[in-house]
Structures are given as structure tokens and as C-alpha cells.
Scaffold this active site. Structure first.
Site, PDB file in Angstrom:
ATOM      1  N   HIS A   1     -11.283  -6.842   7.604  1.00 33.35           N
ATOM      2  CA  HIS A   1     -11.688  -6.629   6.209  1.00 33.35           C
ATOM      3  C   HIS A   1     -13.121  -6.106   6.101  1.00 33.35           C
ATOM      4  O   HIS A   1     -13.746  -6.209   5.047  1.00 33.35           O
ATOM      5  CB  HIS A   1     -11.587  -7.936   5.408  1.00 33.35           C
ATOM      6  CG  HIS A   1     -10.191  -8.457   5.254  1.00 33.35           C
ATOM      7  ND1 HIS A   1      -9.525  -9.090   6.269  1.00 33.35           N
ATOM      8  CD2 HIS A   1      -9.342  -8.429   4.199  1.00 33.35           C
ATOM      9  CE1 HIS A   1      -8.315  -9.440   5.854  1.00 33.35           C
ATOM     10  NE2 HIS A   1      -8.177  -9.045   4.597  1.00 33.35           N
TER      11      HIS A   1
ATOM     12  N   GLU B   1       0.826  -1.209   0.000  1.00 38.47           N
ATOM     13  CA  GLU B   1       0.000   0.000   0.000  1.00 38.47           C
ATOM     14  C   GLU B   1       0.860   1.258   0.000  1.00 38.47           C
ATOM     15  O   GLU B   1       0.500   2.256  -0.624  1.00 38.47           O
ATOM     16  CB  GLU B   1      -0.946  -0.004   1.211  1.00 38.47           C
ATOM     17  CG  GLU B   1      -2.089  -0.997   1.122  1.00 38.47           C
ATOM     18  CD  GLU B   1      -1.662  -2.442   1.393  1.00 38.47           C
ATOM     19  OE1 GLU B   1      -2.435  -3.350   1.038  1.00 38.47           O
ATOM     20  OE2 GLU B   1      -0.557  -2.649   1.946  1.00 38.47           O
TER      21      GLU B   1
END
Length: 326
Positions: free
Chosen positions: A130, A61
Site C-alpha cells: 500500500h 478494480e
């Protein structure tokens, strides 16, 4: 174009429209090229625009958002995907400390016109790492615009506005909405960021919601109508800019307010909205304000437990009944 379009198809369509319009727009992220994205939100982009403009990245990321920042500072308009919004934590230094401050710290000499797209929210049993609704994380950082569309047409229109923005935008795509369908918007459809929409008129209470909480609020409003309570539903669409004037105008009609937010109650955007209403529209209120929000616990994996944590239609109905009876 088809009579209906899914929310996930609208993401790819919104990006494609801007890539056709502006050669400076590029896409980058994990598995967004050949694979079409883990949520199938970038299907067709690699085939149409090629590897020069649609970049598959390593699983980092920091690399994705760092590269997007550099590209944006040097004349491109990158659209970077972070697969799950929970993973924004992995590139938080760029997103919170670097990207939103460049324009200010250079006195406007350098802009960072980038979009960070990410799949947000729960309701699908994906577990604690998540499933979070993290829009309240970004909401604490000055210099970031925050978009969270609830319909396919708004996805396309707000994507256009986000990509054209000279300021960085965090674009939350709700996982639970990806399969939902709606009418496709006309060509050149743009929805100005920071403009809420009244999606159901009503006279008794204002329900303010965002993203997947909008259809939830609409279902609650339908049930309440059967009891003689007419709820007006406002889809905020954006958190930054925040359209307080549309909320106040609605309160002028209803005099009661319930906010519906998926992020945890603690530090949620509803707290900011309610405080603004108290400052600017206190005289409009005829009852205490209620916030329906997520509980302040990690999200459970089990469906039955997850439902206890995030807002449900029943929780919204109960809150509205309370406020209406005051």
C-alpha cells in the site's frame, strides 16, 4: 473560497469544477459517494451531483476500470478511482492492453477520454502493498498520459487538463501530500499536461523531482543554500508528456543534474530522463549525473526501515554535494 486549500480538498474541487462545466463527466470508484473516499478526496461530490453521476462500485478494480473504458468509448468522460496505486496491478490488462490502444487500433474513430485517479507513494508506513510509487509502471505503456501534481493549485489545474484530454490519463495523487496546503487557484485554472515548472531558481545544480519529492528537493535546496550551493528545483508535474526542454534549459544555467524519484532505481523514470539529457544535452554537463531513487526492495512497514528505502533530504543533499564538488 478559502485563503488556503488542502491537497485532498483540491482533488474534490478540481473534479467538481469539471463536473459543473461538462455534464458528460462522471465519477466511479469504491466508497467515493456517501463516504467521500477513503482519503476524503471526493467529499461533497455525491451531495452536489447525485448518484446518477457519482457511482459507488463493488470492490473490483477490473469492474471499475472496465466500466470506465466502456463509458469513455461511448461519449462520457469518466473519472475512475483506484484506491491505492498498488491495486493498478488488479486491472492492468485494461490499463496496459486495452485503454491506451483503442484510439490507435480504430484509426482515431474511437477515443477513450478517461482519467484513472489513484493514491500513490510511501512515507506513511502503510507497508509493502500500500506504499509503492508506481508511476514507473504506467510510464512503460505507450498511449497513457501520466500526471503527478505536487501542490493543491496544480491538482486543480492538472485535473482540468486531464478530464478534458481525449487520451487516457493516469492521475497520481500522493498520499503524503494530502494534508499539505496551498493557495487555491482562480476559476478556470488549467495547467497544460507536459509542462514542468521551475519552483526554485538556482545556478549550481538542477534538481528534478516529481510529486512528494518536490517538497523534499526544496528542503534539500534550502539546506544546501546554507553551504553556498544554489540548487534549481524543477517540478516535472507530468511524466507523459515529458518536458525535457525545461530540464535542458535549467541545465544550461547550472550544468549539473540530480534526479529525485521515489519509485525504485531499477526501471525508474529518472533513467529515461538522464538518457534523454545524454542524447540532447551532453555538452551542457560539467559533472556526472546522479539519480536519487528508491531501493529495489519491497517497502518495509517500520518507519525507520522505510526511510532507508525511499529518498530523504539527507540523501539528496549528499548527492548534490558530490556533484557540486566534481
Amino acid at each position: 473560497m478559502a485563503d488556503v486549500i488542502t491537497y485532498r480538498e483540491a482533488v474534490a474541487e478540481g473534479i467538481a469544477r469539471e463536473m459543473r462545466r461538462d455534464p458528460a463527466v462522471v465519477c466511479l470508484g469504491e466508497d467515493i459517494g456517501e463516504a467521500g473516499g477513503v482519503f476524503k478526496t471526493t467529499v461533497g461530490l455525491r451531495a452536489e451531483f447525485g448518484p446518477e453521476r457519482v457511482w459507488d462500485t463493488p470492490i473490483s478494480e477490473q469492474a471499475i476500470v472496465g466500466a470506465a473504458m466502456g463509458a469513455a468509448m461511448t461519449g462520457m468522460r469518466p473519472v475512475a478511482e483506484i484506491m491505492f496505486s498498488d491495486f493498478l496491478a488488479c486491472c492492468w490488462d485494461y490499463l496496459a492492453n486495452e485503454i491506451p490502444k483503442v484510439r490507435y487500433m480504430t484509426g482515431g474513430q474511437v477515443t477513450v477520454p478517461l482519467v484513472v485517479r489513484t493514491a500513490n507513494g510511501g512515507g506513511l508506513g502503510f507497508g509493502a502493498q500500500h506504499s509503492q510509487a508506481t508511476e514507473n509502471w504506467a510510464f512503460t505503456v505507450p498511449g497513457l498520459k501520466i500526471a503527478a501534481p505536487a501542490t493543491p493549485a496544480d491538482v486543480i489545474g492538472m485535473m482540468a487538463a486531464a478530464i478534458r484530454s481525449d487520451d487516457p490519463v493516469v492521475f497520481f495523487e500522493h498520499k503524503a501530500l494530502l494534508a499539505t496546503k496551498g493557495a487555491p487557484p482562480p476559476p478556470d485554472h488549467v495547467v497544460e499536461l507536459g509542462r514542468a515548472a521551475v519552483v526554485r531558481p538556482g545556478t549550481d545544480v538542477t534538481l528534478v523531482a516529481l510529486a512528494s519529492m518536490v517538497p523534499l528537493a526544496l528542503k534539500a535546496a534550502d539546506l544546501l543554500a546554507g553551504e553556498g550551493i544554489e540548487a534549481e528545483v524543477v517540478d516535472l508535474r507530468c511524466l507523459v508528456p515529458l518536458d525535457v526542454s525545461t530540464v535542458l534549459a535549467s541545465l544550461g544555467r547550472t550544468s549539473r543534474l540530480v534526479t529525485v524519484e521515489e519509485n525504485p532505481y531499477q526501471g525508474g523514470w529518472g533513467g529515461t530522463l538522464v538518457s534523454l539529457v545524454a542524447d540532447e544535452g551532453f555538452a551542457l554537463l560539467d559533472a556526472p549525473v546522479r539519480r536519487v531513487a528508491g531501493e529495489c526492495v519491497p517497502l518495509p512497514f517500520a518507519d525507520a526501515l522505510e526511510e532507508r528505502v525511499i529518498p530523504t533530504v539527507d540523501k539528496v543533499v549528499a548527492a548534490v554535494r558530490d556533484v557540486a564538488a566534481y
